[in-house]
Design a protein around this motif. Structure first.
Motif, short mmCIF file in Angstrom:
data_model
loop_
_atom_site.label_atom_id
_atom_site.label_comp_id
_atom_site.label_asym_id
_atom_site.label_seq_id
_atom_site.Cartn_x
_atom_site.Cartn_y
_atom_site.Cartn_z
N ALA A 46 0.83 -1.20 0.00
CA ALA A 46 0.00 0.00 0.00
C ALA A 46 0.87 1.25 0.00
O ALA A 46 0.55 2.24 -0.67
N LEU A 47 1.97 1.23 0.71
CA LEU A 47 2.88 2.37 0.72
C LEU A 47 3.48 2.58 -0.66
O LEU A 47 3.62 3.71 -1.13
N TYR A 48 3.79 1.50 -1.34
CA TYR A 48 4.43 1.58 -2.66
C TYR A 48 3.46 2.02 -3.76
O TYR A 48 3.80 2.88 -4.58
N LEU A 54 -3.51 8.15 -1.81
CA LEU A 54 -3.00 8.37 -0.46
C LEU A 54 -1.49 8.19 -0.44
O LEU A 54 -0.95 7.34 -1.13
N GLN A 55 -0.83 9.01 0.36
CA GLN A 55 0.63 8.93 0.44
C GLN A 55 1.06 8.83 1.89
O GLN A 55 0.34 9.24 2.80
N GLY A 56 2.24 8.29 2.09
CA GLY A 56 2.87 8.25 3.42
C GLY A 56 2.08 7.44 4.43
O GLY A 56 1.68 6.30 4.17
N LEU A 62 -3.99 2.58 5.70
CA LEU A 62 -4.96 1.84 4.89
C LEU A 62 -4.51 0.40 4.66
O LEU A 62 -5.30 -0.53 4.80
N GLY A 63 -3.24 0.21 4.33
CA GLY A 63 -2.71 -1.14 4.11
C GLY A 63 -2.80 -2.00 5.36
O GLY A 63 -3.21 -3.16 5.33
#
Length: 70
Positions: A46-48, A54-56, A62-63
């Motif tokens: 999710a971060l990638y 969404l970022q950071g 969320l992930g």
């Protein structure tokens, strides 16, 4: 001195546990390891990929939330 109890002794070491209990403990440890790897993988993915823009930390949250939900 006390007389020894005629019942089964209380196991204190892993090698003294019945085979069924040893297998159950090993199974539970396997589940914890697999779920932890899954949660970490989903969180990093999710971060990638930055879902929904969404970022950071929002993507990480969320992930990780999805991993907990699954």
């Amino acid at each position: 001195m006390r007389s020894q109890d005629k019942g089964q002794p209380t196991p204190t070491k892993l090698e003294n546990l019945p085979v069924e209990i040893q297998k159950e403990q090993s199974y539970l440890l396997d589940i914890v390891i697999v779920r932890s790897i899954f949660a970490l993988t989903l969180t990093l993915t999710a971060l990638y990929i930055e879902p929904f823009g969404l970022q950071g930390l929002w993507a990480v949250a969320l992930g990780f939330g999805c991993a907990l939900g699954i």
